[in-house]
Design a protein around this motif. Structure first.
Motif, PDB file in Angstrom:
ATOM      1  N   ASP A   1       0.812  -1.217   0.000  1.00 37.39           N
ATOM      2  CA  ASP A   1       0.000   0.000   0.000  1.00 37.39           C
ATOM      3  C   ASP A   1       0.845   1.267   0.000  1.00 37.39           C
ATOM      4  N   GLY A   2       2.180   1.096  -0.176  1.00 37.82           N
ATOM      5  CA  GLY A   2       3.066   2.254  -0.029  1.00 37.82           C
ATOM      6  C   GLY A   2       2.810   3.370  -1.010  1.00 37.82           C
ATOM      7  N   GLY A   3       2.367   3.027  -2.231  1.00 40.71           N
ATOM      8  CA  GLY A   3       2.150   4.069  -3.226  1.00 40.71           C
ATOM      9  C   GLY A   3       0.814   4.768  -3.125  1.00 40.71           C
ATOM     10  N   GLN A   4      -0.062   4.315  -2.225  1.00 38.92           N
ATOM     11  CA  GLN A   4      -1.390   4.910  -2.137  1.00 38.92           C
ATOM     12  C   GLN A   4      -1.337   6.372  -1.714  1.00 38.92           C
ATOM     13  N   VAL A   5      -0.423   6.726  -0.827  1.00 41.75           N
ATOM     14  CA  VAL A   5      -0.325   8.122  -0.397  1.00 41.75           C
ATOM     15  C   VAL A   5       0.095   8.999  -1.573  1.00 41.75           C
ATOM     16  N   ASN A   6       1.118   8.572  -2.319  1.00 41.55           N
ATOM     17  CA  ASN A   6       1.568   9.334  -3.487  1.00 41.55           C
ATOM     18  C   ASN A   6       0.441   9.493  -4.494  1.00 41.55           C
ATOM     19  N   HIS A   7      -0.249   8.386  -4.765  1.00 39.49           N
ATOM     20  CA  HIS A   7      -1.319   8.408  -5.759  1.00 39.49           C
ATOM     21  C   HIS A   7      -2.481   9.292  -5.297  1.00 39.49           C
ATOM     22  N   ALA A   8      -2.876   9.140  -4.045  1.00 37.92           N
ATOM     23  CA  ALA A   8      -4.002   9.929  -3.531  1.00 37.92           C
ATOM     24  C   ALA A   8      -3.656  11.415  -3.494  1.00 37.92           C
ATOM     25  N   ALA A   9      -2.409  11.750  -3.135  1.00 38.78           N
ATOM     26  CA  ALA A   9      -1.991  13.152  -3.127  1.00 38.78           C
ATOM     27  C   ALA A   9      -2.024  13.736  -4.534  1.00 38.78           C
ATOM     28  N   ALA A  10      -1.581  12.947  -5.518  1.00 41.71           N
ATOM     29  CA  ALA A  10      -1.616  13.422  -6.907  1.00 41.71           C
ATOM     30  C   ALA A  10      -3.047  13.639  -7.369  1.00 41.71           C
ATOM     31  N   GLN A  11      -3.953  12.712  -7.014  1.00 43.03           N
ATOM     32  CA  GLN A  11      -5.353  12.857  -7.407  1.00 43.03           C
ATOM     33  C   GLN A  11      -5.988  14.089  -6.766  1.00 43.03           C
ATOM     34  N   LEU A  12      -5.605  14.373  -5.524  1.00 38.00           N
ATOM     35  CA  LEU A  12      -6.139  15.569  -4.867  1.00 38.00           C
ATOM     36  C   LEU A  12      -5.644  16.830  -5.560  1.00 38.00           C
ATOM     37  N   ARG A  13      -4.370  16.876  -5.910  1.00 36.29           N
ATOM     38  CA  ARG A  13      -3.842  18.050  -6.616  1.00 36.29           C
ATOM     39  C   ARG A  13      -4.535  18.236  -7.964  1.00 36.29           C
ATOM     40  N   ILE A  14      -4.774  17.130  -8.666  1.00 40.08           N
ATOM     41  CA  ILE A  14      -5.467  17.210  -9.950  1.00 40.08           C
ATOM     42  C   ILE A  14      -6.845  17.819  -9.754  1.00 40.08           C
ATOM     43  N   GLY A  15      -7.579  17.325  -8.740  1.00 37.59           N
ATOM     44  CA  GLY A  15      -8.919  17.840  -8.490  1.00 37.59           C
ATOM     45  C   GLY A  15      -8.926  19.307  -8.115  1.00 37.59           C
ATOM     46  N   VAL A  16      -7.977  19.714  -7.270  1.00 36.10           N
ATOM     47  CA  VAL A  16      -7.920  21.111  -6.835  1.00 36.10           C
ATOM     48  C   VAL A  16      -7.567  22.020  -8.004  1.00 36.10           C
ATOM     49  N   LEU A  17      -6.576  21.608  -8.820  1.00 37.51           N
ATOM     50  CA  LEU A  17      -6.197  22.427  -9.972  1.00 37.51           C
ATOM     51  C   LEU A  17      -7.339  22.536 -10.972  1.00 37.51           C
ATOM     52  N   ASP A  18      -8.066  21.433 -11.193  1.00 42.94           N
ATOM     53  CA  ASP A  18      -9.222  21.489 -12.088  1.00 42.94           C
ATOM     54  C   ASP A  18     -10.275  22.446 -11.546  1.00 42.94           C
ATOM     55  N   MET A  19     -10.495  22.411 -10.236  1.00 42.04           N
ATOM     56  CA  MET A  19     -11.519  23.264  -9.646  1.00 42.04           C
ATOM     57  C   MET A  19     -11.124  24.735  -9.733  1.00 42.04           C
ATOM     58  N   VAL A  20      -9.868  25.032  -9.403  1.00 40.98           N
ATOM     59  CA  VAL A  20      -9.413  26.426  -9.443  1.00 40.98           C
ATOM     60  C   VAL A  20      -9.362  26.940 -10.882  1.00 40.98           C
ATOM     61  N   GLY A  21      -8.855  26.114 -11.803  1.00 43.31           N
ATOM     62  CA  GLY A  21      -8.751  26.542 -13.187  1.00 43.31           C
ATOM     63  C   GLY A  21     -10.090  26.702 -13.876  1.00 43.31           C
ATOM     64  N   GLY A  22     -11.098  25.978 -13.409  1.00 47.82           N
ATOM     65  CA  GLY A  22     -12.407  26.049 -14.062  1.00 47.82           C
ATOM     66  C   GLY A  22     -13.461  26.759 -13.237  1.00 47.82           C
ATOM     67  N   LEU A  23     -13.046  27.695 -12.377  1.00 50.03           N
ATOM     68  CA  LEU A  23     -14.012  28.367 -11.502  1.00 50.03           C
ATOM     69  C   LEU A  23     -15.123  29.051 -12.282  1.00 50.03           C
ATOM     70  N   ARG A  24     -14.752  29.675 -13.411  1.00 45.27           N
ATOM     71  CA  ARG A  24     -15.765  30.394 -14.179  1.00 45.27           C
ATOM     72  C   ARG A  24     -16.831  29.441 -14.703  1.00 45.27           C
ATOM     73  N   GLU A  25     -16.400  28.323 -15.276  1.00 50.76           N
ATOM     74  CA  GLU A  25     -17.357  27.352 -15.800  1.00 50.76           C
ATOM     75  C   GLU A  25     -18.156  26.700 -14.677  1.00 50.76           C
ATOM     76  N   ILE A  26     -17.480  26.419 -13.548  1.00 52.55           N
ATOM     77  CA  ILE A  26     -18.171  25.799 -12.412  1.00 52.55           C
ATOM     78  C   ILE A  26     -19.283  26.704 -11.908  1.00 52.55           C
ATOM     79  N   ALA A  27     -18.971  27.996 -11.783  1.00 52.52           N
ATOM     80  CA  ALA A  27     -19.986  28.951 -11.319  1.00 52.52           C
ATOM     81  C   ALA A  27     -21.111  29.099 -12.344  1.00 52.52           C
ATOM     82  N   THR A  28     -20.769  29.106 -13.630  1.00 55.72           N
ATOM     83  CA  THR A  28     -21.777  29.271 -14.681  1.00 55.72           C
ATOM     84  C   THR A  28     -22.801  28.143 -14.658  1.00 55.72           C
ATOM     85  N   PHE A  29     -22.331  26.919 -14.440  1.00 52.79           N
ATOM     86  CA  PHE A  29     -23.233  25.773 -14.447  1.00 52.79           C
ATOM     87  C   PHE A  29     -23.719  25.389 -13.044  1.00 52.79           C
TER      88      PHE A  29
END
Length: 565
Positions: free
Chosen positions: A198-226
């Protein structure tokens, strides 16, 4: 609860090798081998001096307690001073060597990332790349500082400990060194095997969280629109929960590993005390017993972190695998050419076929196309027919499965990449403007360009007046993605950067993307004037009617069909 994505990651991790990525990282560090080796040697010397110091201290304390006189003050001063100097030097050298080695890894990572950027970067996510370049690279310091150096110390201590205790009692030496071997080698190995699962789960989960946060911040305008704020936030919280769960599992593993190592050390202390009292082991006199006790405590403390490091080994090896994965050549990586570019600029696609994967239909199928030097052509067609693929092939970021592409009669497979790309300038449909000054953005392609040449390129792109109107002119800050400019102004600035390159061949990939109809026509009219004398390959869905072209081709079923103007 594991998500299906995490389970898939775990299955993939099980298929990966353990040593191959680590050996590749060590290969990247080869230029730092003298520094890393010197740091390890200093660490071993400091460790050895520390053990001798503790042994002498134990003898002196016991002697004072028993009212005996032992001459150890001088040796204690010498050993103490030597240990302080060696310990400071070792910390200074090992950390300096590690910082330099990590810098080498980052440079290596970026170079390989840049090499395959056009061929594969679009299929990687920014958050994942950020995790690899920052978190995973930083995790690699544990490979040297937490595993290699302490493990070398344990290998040194084991025979030293046995020899030193064997002078007093062979039975006690066997017991203590057996417990030491368990705490320094066996338990870390078990922890590494369990942590590997299970050693890579922390690395993988941290990467997935960064992806989600960057998508949310980068798409704020579209997120608010919809009105999707709640859903996106729930998505990020789910990934945060997955990271928390993985970290809790890792924390429990570390706690168990630390407890097991601690118990081995305490058992060794109990064995020494039992020998001092003659309980179950041959009796050891008080003075030697005190020396052995201090030596044992020091030995176990020096390797106390190895078991925890074993539990973290899964993270470290997984981080190494994620970092070196960027160096894997893309499936259609072109061969590295060794020849310079020829003098002419005639381009020919000779029966070229290409598909992105074996389970997909060919994008180009026996395509033939000749573009004489200085000719202006357009390639038309809807998305997915192979227009941008043709540009990628010409830029030599992918290689055709069959056929050949020639520049002035020479196969581009034999031409060095830097020589070929020095002939070709590319204005993509998503040209990036950096969060820097206008000057720095323009100098990206030609760092030696003079200020007069910069202004000339801006004049050609018809954006010089806009730059002059800014408070700091060429030194005005653009902001992220060129946010301080309008879409049309940003495209013209990108065009000025392309024109500054003096490349005789221009690939214009959907240059009007994101512009309104009037701005697009004005921009294309500018292109008509500033690209005279160069070979122009215009990639577009349609023509606006203002383009000045010699020939127009449409890509149909992987082949080119000429369109009569």
């Amino acid at each position: 609860m594991k998500t299906s994505e995490n389970r898939a990651f775990a299955r993939q991790a099980d298929r990966e090798g353990v040593l191959a990525p680590v050996l590749r990282i060590l290969h990247i560090w080869r230029n730092r081998a003298p520094l890393l080796t010197a740091g390890a040697i200093l660490s071993l010397l400091a460790l050895l001096i520390g053990l001798l110091l503790m042994r002498e201290a134990g003898v002196r304390v016991a002697a004072m307690t028993l009212g005996m006189v032992v001459v150890t003050a001088g040796s204690l001063r010498i050993l103490g001073s030597a240990r302080v100097i060696l310990r400071y030097s070792e910390r200074l050298l090992t950390h300096d060597a590690m910082f330099r080695a990590l810098a080498d890894v980052r440079v290596w990572f970026f170079r390989h990332l840049a090499r395959g950027a056009a061929a594969g970067l679009g299929f990687r996510r920014a958050g994942d790349l950020l995790s690899r370049l920052v978190a995973d690279v930083e995790a690699l310091d544990g490979l040297y500082l937490r595993i290699i150096v302490p493990l070398a110390g344990a290998v040194l201590i084991l025979p030293f400990l046995f020899i030193a205790i064997n002078l007093v009692s062979t039975a006690l030496a066997v017991v203590v060194t057996g417990l030491f071997a368990c705490g320094a080698f066996l338990l870390p190995l078990i922890a590494a095997m369990l942590g590997r699962r299970d050693g890579g789960q922390v690395n993988h989960a941290a990467a997935q969280l960064r992806i989600g946060v960057l998508d949310m911040v980068g798409g704020l305008r579209e997120i608010a629109t919809f009105g999707a704020e709640g859903r996106m936030l729930a998505h990020v919280r789910q990934r945060d929960g997955a990271l928390c769960h993985a970290q809790m599992r890792q924390a429990r593993m570390l706690a168990a590993a630390g407890a097991a190592s601690y118990l081995c050390g305490q058992a060794a202390v109990v064995a020494v005390l039992a020998a001092a009292m003659g309980l179950g082991l041959p009796r050891v006199p008080p003075l030697p017993a005190a020396a052995v006790l201090f030596l044992t405590v020091a030995a176990f403390e020096s390797v106390g972190g190895l078991t925890r490091a074993g539990a973290l080994a899964g993270n470290i090896t997984r981080a190494a695998a994620r970092v070196v994965a960027v160096g894997d050549l893309p499936e259609h990586a072109p061969p590295e050419g060794t020849q310079p570019a020829p003098a002419g600029n005639d381009i020919r696609f000779d029966h070229v076929s290409f598909r992105w994967s074996a389970d997909r239909a060919p994008v180009l199928d026996g395509l033939d196309l000749s573009i004489p030097a200085g000719q202006r052509i357009a390639l038309l067609g809807p998305s997915g027919v192979g227009k941008s693929t043709l540009a990628a092939l010409l830029l030599k970021v992918v290689a055709p499965q069959s056929g050949r592409i020639e520049l002035d009669g020479q196969d581009i497979a034999t031409i060095r990449e830097d020589a070929l790309r020095g002939r070709i300038a590319w204005l993509s449909q998503a040209t990036h403007l950096f969060a820097d000054t206008i000057r720095a953005n323009l100098l990206l392609g030609r760092p030696d360009a003079s200020e007069d040449e910069l202004w000339a390129a801006l004049e050609q792109a018809r954006v010089a007046d806009v730059v002059r109107g800014l408070p700091d002119g060429l030194d005005s800050w653009l902001g992220e993605g060129g946010a301080s400019l309008s879409g049309g102004q940003g495209r013209r600035l990108a065009l000025a950067r392309v024109l500054l390159s003096r490349a005789p061949i221009l690939i214009l990939d959907e240059p009007g993307t994101g512009l309104d109809a009037r701005t697009e026509q004005e921009f294309l009219q500018t292109l008509n004037g500033v690209t005279q004398g160069r070979t122009v390959i215009l990639i577009a869905h349609r023509l606006t009617g203002v383009e000045k072209l010699d020939r127009v081709w449409r890509i149909v079923d992987g082949k080119t069909v000429e369109v009569r103007q």
